[in-house]
Design a protein around this motif. Structure first.
Motif, short mmCIF file in Angstrom:
data_model
loop_
_atom_site.label_atom_id
_atom_site.label_comp_id
_atom_site.label_asym_id
_atom_site.label_seq_id
_atom_site.Cartn_x
_atom_site.Cartn_y
_atom_site.Cartn_z
N GLU A 16 0.96 -1.07 0.00
CA GLU A 16 0.08 0.07 -0.04
C GLU A 16 0.88 1.20 0.12
OE1 GLU A 16 -3.34 0.28 -0.14
OE2 GLU A 16 -3.60 -1.93 -0.17
N LEU A 17 1.23 1.85 -1.25
CA LEU A 17 2.23 2.87 -1.25
C LEU A 17 1.54 4.10 -1.14
CD1 LEU A 17 4.25 1.23 -4.24
CD2 LEU A 17 4.88 1.32 -1.95
N PRO A 18 2.16 5.21 -0.32
CA PRO A 18 1.61 6.40 -0.43
C PRO A 18 2.00 7.28 -1.54
CG PRO A 18 3.58 6.26 0.67
CD PRO A 18 3.41 4.97 0.36
N LEU A 19 1.36 7.09 -2.68
CA LEU A 19 1.75 7.86 -4.01
C LEU A 19 0.71 8.88 -4.29
CD1 LEU A 19 2.49 4.76 -6.19
CD2 LEU A 19 4.02 5.96 -4.58
N GLY A 20 -0.24 9.45 -3.54
CA GLY A 20 -0.99 10.62 -3.88
C GLY A 20 -0.37 11.68 -3.31
N GLY A 21 -0.82 13.07 -3.53
CA GLY A 21 -0.29 14.35 -2.96
C GLY A 21 1.02 14.80 -3.91
N ALA B 164 6.37 0.60 3.60
CA ALA B 164 5.19 -0.20 3.17
C ALA B 164 5.75 -1.36 2.32
CB ALA B 164 4.48 0.86 2.06
N VAL B 165 7.13 -1.00 1.64
CA VAL B 165 7.56 -2.42 0.98
C VAL B 165 8.08 -3.18 1.91
CG1 VAL B 165 9.60 -2.83 -0.26
CG2 VAL B 165 8.06 -0.77 -0.91
N ARG B 166 8.60 -2.88 2.67
CA ARG B 166 9.18 -3.79 3.95
C ARG B 166 8.02 -4.51 4.45
NH1 ARG B 166 12.22 0.79 6.03
NH2 ARG B 166 14.21 0.95 4.96
N ALA B 167 6.88 -3.86 4.89
CA ALA B 167 5.61 -4.68 5.48
C ALA B 167 5.08 -5.70 4.55
CB ALA B 167 4.68 -3.53 5.78
N ALA B 168 5.32 -5.45 3.14
CA ALA B 168 4.71 -6.40 2.16
C ALA B 168 5.67 -7.62 2.07
CB ALA B 168 4.55 -5.50 0.96
N LEU B 169 6.85 -7.36 1.96
CA LEU B 169 8.04 -8.17 2.06
C LEU B 169 7.53 -9.37 3.24
CD1 LEU B 169 10.94 -6.54 0.96
CD2 LEU B 169 9.76 -8.26 -0.49
N TYR C 280 3.09 -1.66 -8.37
CA TYR C 280 2.37 -0.17 -7.97
C TYR C 280 1.59 0.44 -8.96
CZ TYR C 280 5.59 1.38 -11.74
OH TYR C 280 6.39 1.68 -12.89
N ARG C 281 0.62 1.22 -8.43
CA ARG C 281 -0.23 1.99 -9.23
C ARG C 281 0.00 3.36 -9.05
NH1 ARG C 281 -2.35 -2.87 -7.59
NH2 ARG C 281 -3.68 -4.08 -8.89
N TRP C 282 0.57 3.87 -10.29
CA TRP C 282 1.07 5.24 -10.16
C TRP C 282 -0.12 6.15 -10.02
CZ3 TRP C 282 5.63 7.04 -9.02
CH2 TRP C 282 5.73 8.17 -9.03
N ARG D 140 8.76 13.60 -7.43
CA ARG D 140 8.13 12.70 -6.98
C ARG D 140 8.73 11.39 -7.55
NH1 ARG D 140 3.24 11.71 -8.31
NH2 ARG D 140 2.18 11.44 -6.45
N LEU D 141 9.19 11.06 -8.60
CA LEU D 141 10.01 9.99 -9.17
C LEU D 141 11.17 9.61 -8.31
CD1 LEU D 141 10.23 10.41 -13.05
CD2 LEU D 141 8.79 8.87 -11.76
N ASP D 142 11.82 10.62 -7.80
CA ASP D 142 12.87 10.34 -7.01
C ASP D 142 12.52 9.70 -5.59
OD1 ASP D 142 15.92 10.93 -6.69
OD2 ASP D 142 15.34 11.99 -5.03
N GLY D 143 11.55 10.39 -4.97
CA GLY D 143 11.02 9.97 -3.62
C GLY D 143 10.58 8.55 -3.72
N PHE D 144 9.85 8.19 -4.86
CA PHE D 144 9.44 6.87 -5.11
C PHE D 144 10.49 5.92 -5.16
CE2 PHE D 144 8.47 3.41 -8.20
CZ PHE D 144 7.56 2.74 -7.62
#
Length: 434
Positions: free
Chosen positions: A301-306, A317-322, A338-340, A348-352
């Protein structure tokens, strides 16, 4: 549609540390014969090693042997978190939490371990596992002890039971031990803080137990006794353990319901596959990294909004999924789905990308490839950013135009020269649902 359900075979051992591969092979051949199906006619499937059996010295080798023998099978050694998750889906507890308001707890009691999952609104919100099971002591036809697991020695010491190979068990002493097992299991199901002896049995962090579940279901082999579907003995503790657990749960206040699947809840009955072609805006470097086969998918569940993307929250979030799929050790490649959302600005790309690389650090440090799968059309941008801006030296496969979910496995083929895309075979584990 179910064409055939096999007989059930108790895991055969040639000694305390080794699974009997010959006996397993004979059993599988016989089930193909009874089903009227030839192995070469199978398109795809799933082979999953679970419970105490997965800890045996040759378990992984047997898994790989049968996966290769059976064809295009997904082969998984399920750790405790994944097994609890599989049981929650397979038993129908996750689906029930969508149909009915409230909290649903599924308790899967197997031969060597017990897995507990708490479900709300279609999500697993908490899970744990502990060393309690029906076959931590196994008996021969004359009632003498044949095999003892370490957890059984612990319970025996606590309750003053003499456990020795070849010795008959005193029924009263055995009853004390089984009662203690049921007490520990119910404590793990219901309490926020655990007794030190119960805590020592935990294979995962204990449940938060913020409130009592509204519904409880049981799955696994022991559930067959608990719901009255089985009355025979199999040289283990299954029947008395089921009765002891039921006695403690009946006065708890949670509504006891039947699962969709009991004994077979953790065993995936089928695997289906689909073939898609990726989008053209992809990045693969070097191309020799392809093809990849049977790569497990994580869908955090990635925080990709905003307007900005927080790299630390992405990494968490990635560690939790693993962890949820027992992939946190980084020993194998995982495909991150991921769903961009919103714009693909540099910031935004850099943070992701920074968050993804931090979250996948355990596998990237081993030199494994970075595999990213998106549903939009920015796979190429993300791959280029990881290599050129963040100086990632691992092989990178960043594709788009594909939608995946957890419990999928993917094969990614070599690039199609004419289109610049890659073929993707998606293998999905299928759960029973009502």
């Amino acid at each position: 549609m179910v064409l055939h359900e096999s007989e059930v075979l108790l895991t055969p051992y040639s000694d305390d540390a080794t699974i009997d591969a010959a006996a397993l092979g004979s059993f599988i051949e016989e089930q193909y014969r009874l089903a009227g199906v030839k192995p070469e006619a199978i398109d795809t499937g799933a082979l999953i090693l679970t419970g105490v059996a997965v800890r045996r010295s040759n378990a992984r080798a047997i898994g790989e042997l049968f996966a290769a023998q059976a064809g295009k099978f997904v082969s998984v050694s399920a750790g405790d978190a994944l097994e609890a998750t599989l049981a929650a889906y397979g038993s129908g507890a996750v689906a029930r939490s969508i149909r009915e308001p409230g909290r649903v707890m599924n308790v899967d009691i197997g031969g060597g371990t017990c897995k507990i999952a708490v479900c709300e609104a279609g999500d697993i919100v908490d899970l744990t596992a502990l060393d309690i099971g029906a076959r931590i002591v196994s008996l021969d036809p004359d009632g003498r002890v044949r095999r003892i697991e370490e957890a059984a020695r612990r319970f025996a010491a606590e309750t003053g039971v003499a456990l020795e190979i070849g010795r008959e068990l005193d029924p009263e002493a055995l009853g004390r031990m089984i009662g203690r097992m049921a007490d520990c299991l119910f404590e793990a199901m219901s309490r926020r803080s655990l007794d030190a002896r119960t805590a020592a049995l935990m294979r995962l962090p204990p449940l938060r137990n913020e409130r009592r579940p509204d519904v409880v279901t049981f799955s696994g082999g022991v559930s067959e006794y608990l719901y009255g579907r089985e009355g025979r003995g199999f040289g283990d503790l299954g029947l008395p353990l089921a009765l002891a657990v039921l006695a403690r749960v009946q006065d708890w206040g949670a509504r006891l319901e039947r699962p969709d699947e009991g004994l077979r809840a953790t065993v995936i009955g089928a695997s289906q596959y689909t073939v898609q072609v990726s989008g053209g805006t992809i990045f693969v470097e070097p191309q020799s990294v392809l093809p990849l086969r049977n790569v497990p998918v994580i869908a955090p569940e990635l925080p990709l909004g905003g307007p900005s993307i927080d790299a630390n929250r992405v990494a968490d979030a990635v560690r939790a999924a693993l962890a949820r799929l027992d992939l946190a050790s980084g020993e194998q490649t995982a495909a991150l789905c991921y769903r961009w959302k919103e714009s693909a600005s540099f910031a935004r790309l850099d943070g992701f990308c920074r968050g993804v690389l931090a979250g996948l650090a355990s596998s990237l440090e081993r030199g494994l490839p970075l595999v990213l799968v998106g549903d939009g059309d920015i796979g190429g941008l993300i791959g280029i950013h990881c290599v050129e801006q963040l100086r990632l030296h691992n092989p990178v496969v960043s594709i788009d135009g594909i939608t995946l979910r957890e419990f999928d496995f993917v094969d990614i083929g070599t690039m199609i020269p004419a289109s610049g895309a890659v073929p993707v075979v998606i293998k999905s584990l299928v759960f029973p649902r009502s």
